[in-house]
Structure formats: C-alpha cells, structure tokens
Design a protein around this motif. Sequence first.
Motif, PDB file in Angstrom:
ATOM      1  N   SER A  83      25.073  -9.812 -19.050  1.00  0.00           N
ATOM      2  CA  SER A  83      24.359 -11.092 -19.043  1.00  0.00           C
ATOM      3  C   SER A  83      25.180 -12.125 -19.810  1.00  0.00           C
ATOM      4  O   SER A  83      26.272 -11.842 -20.307  1.00  0.00           O
ATOM      5  CB  SER A  83      22.970 -10.933 -19.677  1.00  0.00           C
ATOM      6  OG  SER A  83      23.087 -10.784 -21.082  1.00  0.00           O
ATOM      7  N   SER A  84      24.632 -13.314 -19.955  1.00  0.00           N
ATOM      8  CA  SER A  84      25.299 -14.365 -20.726  1.00  0.00           C
ATOM      9  C   SER A  84      24.794 -14.347 -22.170  1.00  0.00           C
ATOM     10  O   SER A  84      23.776 -13.722 -22.486  1.00  0.00           O
ATOM     11  CB  SER A  84      25.027 -15.736 -20.091  1.00  0.00           C
ATOM     12  OG  SER A  84      23.652 -16.065 -20.185  1.00  0.00           O
ATOM     13  N   ASN A  93      20.160 -15.103 -15.439  1.00  0.00           N
ATOM     14  CA  ASN A  93      19.818 -13.890 -16.190  1.00  0.00           C
ATOM     15  C   ASN A  93      18.487 -13.306 -15.737  1.00  0.00           C
ATOM     16  O   ASN A  93      18.334 -12.086 -15.644  1.00  0.00           O
ATOM     17  CB  ASN A  93      19.771 -14.200 -17.690  1.00  0.00           C
ATOM     18  CG  ASN A  93      21.139 -14.527 -18.261  1.00  0.00           C
ATOM     19  OD1 ASN A  93      22.120 -13.863 -17.944  1.00  0.00           O
ATOM     20  ND2 ASN A  93      21.213 -15.555 -19.091  1.00  0.00           N
ATOM     21  N   GLU A 173      25.228  -6.391 -12.513  1.00  0.00           N
ATOM     22  CA  GLU A 173      26.058  -7.574 -12.736  1.00  0.00           C
ATOM     23  C   GLU A 173      25.680  -8.682 -11.757  1.00  0.00           C
ATOM     24  O   GLU A 173      25.003  -8.441 -10.747  1.00  0.00           O
ATOM     25  CB  GLU A 173      27.530  -7.230 -12.536  1.00  0.00           C
ATOM     26  CG  GLU A 173      27.844  -6.762 -11.128  1.00  0.00           C
ATOM     27  CD  GLU A 173      29.330  -6.598 -10.861  1.00  0.00           C
ATOM     28  OE1 GLU A 173      30.125  -6.802 -11.798  1.00  0.00           O
ATOM     29  OE2 GLU A 173      29.691  -6.287  -9.704  1.00  0.00           O
ATOM     30  N   ASN A 174      26.126  -9.900 -12.071  1.00  0.00           N
ATOM     31  CA  ASN A 174      25.991 -11.030 -11.159  1.00  0.00           C
ATOM     32  C   ASN A 174      27.281 -11.188 -10.369  1.00  0.00           C
ATOM     33  O   ASN A 174      28.368 -11.196 -10.951  1.00  0.00           O
ATOM     34  CB  ASN A 174      25.692 -12.318 -11.940  1.00  0.00           C
ATOM     35  CG  ASN A 174      24.278 -12.366 -12.461  1.00  0.00           C
ATOM     36  OD1 ASN A 174      23.322 -12.291 -11.702  1.00  0.00           O
ATOM     37  ND2 ASN A 174      24.123 -12.483 -13.777  1.00  0.00           N
ATOM     38  N   GLN A 182      24.867 -17.273  -6.651  1.00  0.00           N
ATOM     39  CA  GLN A 182      25.247 -16.083  -7.416  1.00  0.00           C
ATOM     40  C   GLN A 182      24.184 -15.013  -7.163  1.00  0.00           C
ATOM     41  O   GLN A 182      22.997 -15.305  -7.234  1.00  0.00           O
ATOM     42  CB  GLN A 182      25.343 -16.371  -8.918  1.00  0.00           C
ATOM     43  CG  GLN A 182      26.302 -17.490  -9.290  1.00  0.00           C
ATOM     44  CD  GLN A 182      25.693 -18.864  -9.208  1.00  0.00           C
ATOM     45  OE1 GLN A 182      24.511 -19.039  -9.504  1.00  0.00           O
ATOM     46  NE2 GLN A 182      26.480 -19.852  -8.805  1.00  0.00           N
ATOM     47  N   PRO A 184      22.584 -11.135  -7.986  1.00  0.00           N
ATOM     48  CA  PRO A 184      22.569  -9.940  -8.839  1.00  0.00           C
ATOM     49  C   PRO A 184      22.787  -8.690  -7.997  1.00  0.00           C
ATOM     50  O   PRO A 184      22.348  -8.621  -6.845  1.00  0.00           O
ATOM     51  CB  PRO A 184      21.174  -9.964  -9.460  1.00  0.00           C
ATOM     52  CG  PRO A 184      20.331 -10.695  -8.458  1.00  0.00           C
ATOM     53  CD  PRO A 184      21.240 -11.714  -7.820  1.00  0.00           C
ATOM     54  N   ASN A 235      30.737 -12.847 -14.375  1.00  0.00           N
ATOM     55  CA  ASN A 235      29.503 -13.370 -14.944  1.00  0.00           C
ATOM     56  C   ASN A 235      29.739 -14.706 -15.646  1.00  0.00           C
ATOM     57  O   ASN A 235      28.877 -15.585 -15.616  1.00  0.00           O
ATOM     58  CB  ASN A 235      28.913 -12.361 -15.935  1.00  0.00           C
ATOM     59  CG  ASN A 235      27.529 -12.748 -16.403  1.00  0.00           C
ATOM     60  OD1 ASN A 235      26.550 -12.613 -15.672  1.00  0.00           O
ATOM     61  ND2 ASN A 235      27.424 -13.249 -17.629  1.00  0.00           N
ATOM     62  N   CYS A 238      29.857 -17.206 -12.948  1.00  0.00           N
ATOM     63  CA  CYS A 238      28.484 -17.420 -12.479  1.00  0.00           C
ATOM     64  C   CYS A 238      27.695 -18.280 -13.458  1.00  0.00           C
ATOM     65  O   CYS A 238      26.930 -19.175 -13.061  1.00  0.00           O
ATOM     66  CB  CYS A 238      27.774 -16.074 -12.302  1.00  0.00           C
ATOM     67  SG  CYS A 238      28.398 -15.050 -10.958  1.00  0.00           S
ATOM     68  N   GLU A 239      27.874 -17.994 -14.758  1.00  0.00           N
ATOM     69  CA  GLU A 239      27.144 -18.734 -15.787  1.00  0.00           C
ATOM     70  C   GLU A 239      27.503 -20.214 -15.762  1.00  0.00           C
ATOM     71  O   GLU A 239      26.613 -21.079 -15.809  1.00  0.00           O
ATOM     72  CB  GLU A 239      27.468 -18.148 -17.166  1.00  0.00           C
ATOM     73  CG  GLU A 239      26.806 -18.889 -18.320  1.00  0.00           C
ATOM     74  CD  GLU A 239      27.299 -18.411 -19.682  1.00  0.00           C
ATOM     75  OE1 GLU A 239      26.927 -19.044 -20.695  1.00  0.00           O
ATOM     76  OE2 GLU A 239      28.053 -17.424 -19.733  1.00  0.00           O
TER      77      GLU A 239
END
Length: 287
Positions: A83-84, A93, A173-174, A182, A184, A235, A238-239
């Motif tokens: 995650s972030s 998330n 994961e993303n 994005q 999951p 990720n 993606c974030e």
Amino acid sequence: MSGGKEIKGKISSIKNTQKITKAMEMVAASKMKKAQSRMAAARPYAKMIKNVVSHLASAHPEYKHPFLIKRESVKRVGLIVISSDRGLCGGLNTNLFKQSLKQIKEWNKNSIEVDVCAIGSKAEKYFKRLNVNLVAQVSQLGDSPEINDVIGSIKIMLDNYMDGNIDELHLAENKFINTMSQEPGLIHLLPTEPNREDGLSHHWDYIYEPDSKSVIDNLLVRYIESLVYQGIVENVACEMSARMVAMKSASDNASDLIDELQLIYNKARQASITQELSEIVAGAAAV
C-alpha cells in the motif's frame, strides 16, 4: 448583511483549499513521470526472471528447491500487501484492502489461517485494526524505494515458508494500467508454478555452474524479491497517478462550489440592497 460576510468567508476558505489541491496535483504529476520511468526500467528484469523461474518449475533438475514443491494440504498462507504511506489518492488503497479482505475471508471459510506482511503505513494500520496475524511490516519507503529496504520483511515470509509455518505465499498489489486506471490484483508467489502460456510440452533443464543447488537457491530468492519490488515500484506510480486525479477532481469541485456560493452571495447582496432601498422609500413617504 451578516449572512453575506459568512458566505464571503466560506468562499475565501475554499479558494485557499483549492490552491493547496492544485499545488498537490502539480507535485503528483511531476513525481508520476519519474515513478513511471522507474516502473518501466524494472519491468524487463522482473519479466525475464519470472520466465526463467517458470521454466525451472517445468524442468526436472537434479535438485528440487522447496519453493518449487507443492504442499499436499494448505493450512496457513502468507499474504504480502503493498500500500502507500500517505492518503489523498482516491480509492487506491481502499480497493486493494477490500480485495485482500475478501480473499482472507475466503481462506478463513476454508479453515486456512493467514499471516500478513504489510508494506506501507496504510496497510499496517488497516490490518492492525482487523486484528489479523501481522508478522512483518515496513513503511516510509519514500517516492524512490530501494529493494534493500524491504529485503528483511520478505525474508521473514520466505523463512516462514521454508520452516513450514506457511504453505503458500501470495502478493496483493496495485497494477498500473494507465494514468486514469489502476487495478488491485492478487499474485500467487509460492510454490512457483510453471507458465502454461509459453507452450512448453516437454521436460527440459538448464546447465548449471557451479552446481544446481547454489544457483537455484539464489535465483528463487531473487525472484520473489524482484516481484515484490516490482509491485512496490508500480504502487508508487499508481499512487501518484491516483493522487493527481483525486486532486484535480477536488480542485474542480472547489470551483463548482465557489460558483454556487458566489451566486448565493450575489442574491443575498441584492436582497440586502433591495431592502435598504425599500426602507429609504418608506421613510421618505412617511415624511
């Protein structure tokens, strides 16, 4: 015109917030380009080592590593969740946690226990609230994560697999599709399974130097580390993409809200002026 003053105060406050969201959007857009470059640079290595390990799973080497052997029964699994560390990135998330929780419930329904390794402070806080068995966690990796920062947490999960504490290892994961999308996903890491898409219909093997045991031992550990690191790098991309889109949406919503409040203020001001004129006219008429 006390109501008008309150409305002007709200407009001013929203404009200040809009300045922040626009600045965050620009910062995220700048970081997103760098994150995408790191992601693209890491993909070829991850793809190649994945193909090699997939071929090993189809081969018949003289030494069979435990990572290549499927357990007869699965009683406990390991789940690495990426995650972030920060929020304000839309549902990035949340969507990942929903899918992970759904899979955990499915395992529990089949009497399979779960050990979780949380990468990122958001995953760490989320799974601590759920009271799951959190065996490893790492956070504050920054916008340019290094593989050395996560080797310790990965090793804990690999040691648990080698010791027989877990029978399977999975990665949540993303996946970076594009700037606006994005997704999951859940990846099966251990035991390693052959790739059925490459059309291998025969058994074969590599030539090892100096010996198969040392080569395969190191290769399979690097394989898991590369997949997890690739997930972390993706990720980050993606974030940044999700944050840029979320901040743009927030800025647009702020503009709409300012327009609505400005219209309400104009109506309130017009009503106040009309009332004052009516009072003047009424006073003049009374005289």
